[in-house]
Design a protein around this motif. Structure first.
Motif, PDB file in Angstrom:
ATOM      1  N   ILE A 102       0.850  -1.194   0.000  1.00 57.44           N
ATOM      2  CA  ILE A 102       0.000   0.000   0.000  1.00 57.44           C
ATOM      3  C   ILE A 102       0.885   1.243   0.000  1.00 57.44           C
ATOM      4  CG2 ILE A 102      -1.726   1.342   1.265  1.00 57.44           C
ATOM      5  CD1 ILE A 102      -2.659  -1.315   2.519  1.00 57.44           C
ATOM      6  N   GLN A 104       0.553   4.943   0.767  1.00 54.75           N
ATOM      7  CA  GLN A 104      -0.332   5.921   1.398  1.00 54.75           C
ATOM      8  C   GLN A 104       0.167   7.313   1.024  1.00 54.75           C
ATOM      9  OE1 GLN A 104      -0.477   6.528   5.796  1.00 54.75           O
ATOM     10  NE2 GLN A 104      -2.537   5.671   5.509  1.00 54.75           N
ATOM     11  N   ASN A 113      -5.082   5.798  -0.268  1.00 55.59           N
ATOM     12  CA  ASN A 113      -4.279   4.586  -0.378  1.00 55.59           C
ATOM     13  C   ASN A 113      -4.300   4.067  -1.810  1.00 55.59           C
ATOM     14  OD1 ASN A 113      -3.616   4.549   2.336  1.00 55.59           O
ATOM     15  ND2 ASN A 113      -5.355   3.281   2.886  1.00 55.59           N
ATOM     16  N   ASN A 115      -3.236   0.709  -3.731  1.00 58.28           N
ATOM     17  CA  ASN A 115      -2.873  -0.684  -3.495  1.00 58.28           C
ATOM     18  C   ASN A 115      -1.998  -1.188  -4.639  1.00 58.28           C
ATOM     19  OD1 ASN A 115      -4.587  -1.062  -1.109  1.00 58.28           O
ATOM     20  ND2 ASN A 115      -6.234  -0.756  -2.558  1.00 58.28           N
ATOM     21  N   GLN A 128      -7.200   1.813  -6.670  1.00 55.99           N
ATOM     22  CA  GLN A 128      -7.601   2.817  -5.688  1.00 55.99           C
ATOM     23  C   GLN A 128      -9.116   2.811  -5.609  1.00 55.99           C
ATOM     24  OE1 GLN A 128      -6.491   6.790  -6.828  1.00 55.99           O
ATOM     25  NE2 GLN A 128      -6.963   7.649  -4.818  1.00 55.99           N
TER      26      GLN A 128
END
Length: 141
Positions: A102, A104, A113, A115, A128
């Motif tokens: 992830i 951030q 976030n 991914n 997302q």
């Protein structure tokens, strides 16, 4: 002539005895696999496609560049009202890599976030969550 033969024999013997057998135990250096962080900071990641819209050639100049362990540069390109491709400027934001899966991203007080679904030397696929569902984005170097 005997002396020449003797010297030749001694020279060959000396060379054979001085050869190292280090080559017999040669083991290739195994390169460690690059980490997710290593792959992220290894260059600019250009937008290739998005599940939410079709990108034109201008938009495909947009990129993410992970500078170090917490700085991310984002440059977006769009066609302006005069039909000219132009940058919206480079934005520097902070990011944090969480569990190698992830990213951030923090822009001002907003955090989102991204991914990581897949990452390699040349390809990054992120997803997302957005209001209409999940957006998948393909980026490449």
């Amino acid at each position: 002539m005997k002396i020449l033969k003797l010297l030749s024999f001694m020279l060959i013997t000396l060379l054979v005895l001085n050869c190292s057998n280090d080559d017999d135990n040669f083991q290739p250096q195994i390169q460690p696999e690059p980490t997710t962080q290593d792959l992220l900071i290894s260059g600019k990641w250009y937008w290739i496609s998005s599940s939410e819209s079709t990108l034109d050639d201008c938009q495909k100049q947009s990129y993410l560049e992970f500078i170090d362990l917490d700085t991310l540069l984002i440059e977006n390109f769009r066609i302006n009202s005069s039909d000219v491709c132009e940058s919206n400027g480079i934005n520097s934001v902070t990011y944090q890599l969480i569990d190698d899966s992830i990213i951030q991203v923090t822009i001002g007080t907003d955090t989102s976030n991204l991914n990581i679904e897949f990452i390699s030397d040349t390809r990054l696929i992120i997803t997302q969550e957005i209001s209409s569902g999940t957006m998948t984005t393909l980026l490449e170097k």
